[in-house]
Design an enzyme around this catalytic site. Sequence first.
Site, PDB file in Angstrom:
ATOM      1  N   PRO A 185       0.817  -1.205   0.000  1.00  0.00           N
ATOM      2  CG  PRO A 185       0.234  -0.707   2.233  1.00  0.00           C
ATOM      3  CD  PRO A 185       0.995  -1.710   1.378  1.00  0.00           C
TER       4      PRO A 185
ATOM      5  N   PRO B 269       2.768  -6.239   2.586  1.00  0.00           N
ATOM      6  CG  PRO B 269       3.320  -6.484   0.323  1.00  0.00           C
ATOM      7  CD  PRO B 269       2.157  -6.282   1.251  1.00  0.00           C
TER       8      PRO B 269
ATOM      9  NE  ARG C 273       7.308   2.214  -2.857  1.00  0.00           N
ATOM     10  CZ  ARG C 273       7.266   0.893  -2.824  1.00  0.00           C
ATOM     11  NH1 ARG C 273       6.954   0.266  -1.717  1.00  0.00           N
ATOM     12  NH2 ARG C 273       7.534   0.186  -3.904  1.00  0.00           N
TER      13      ARG C 273
ATOM     14  NE  ARG D 102      -4.296  -6.874   1.401  1.00  0.00           N
ATOM     15  CZ  ARG D 102      -3.605  -6.234   0.469  1.00  0.00           C
ATOM     16  NH1 ARG D 102      -4.219  -5.474  -0.417  1.00  0.00           N
ATOM     17  NH2 ARG D 102      -2.297  -6.355   0.405  1.00  0.00           N
TER      18      ARG D 102
END
Length: 128
Positions: A2, A36, A41, A72
């Site tokens: 994300p 992950p 960022r 998701r």
Amino acid sequence: MPHAWIEYSKNIANEAEVGSLGQCVHDAMMETGIFPLAGIRVRINRIDDYLVADCKPENAFVHLAIRIGEGRDMETKTAAADLIFERLSAHLKPLADRTPLAVAFEMQEIRGPHSYKMNNLHQHLAAN
């Protein structure tokens, strides 16, 4: 993914909570357990020109937008968004106790085949 964008009003730039806001958001994103590390960022932008509510100079804002990749289920996304907003709100509560503050958060899912990425951070993190 994300990716997070934090915007805040110039009048709170020197507040301790703002100075550590990026780390707070990063930590919350990690705490969700669904993102992950190599994809995270966090961008932090001071907004110098703004009007808030009745335009009094002490009025301040923080806005957090997070864009995530698709795939998701709604329950997972809601749990992650709830956790992130809880951490953001708790982090900013001392500031909100001292000054008029509007805090907003939104999480958006990027859909479709037009989300391009080139990222070798996964390999670099694995090597270290």
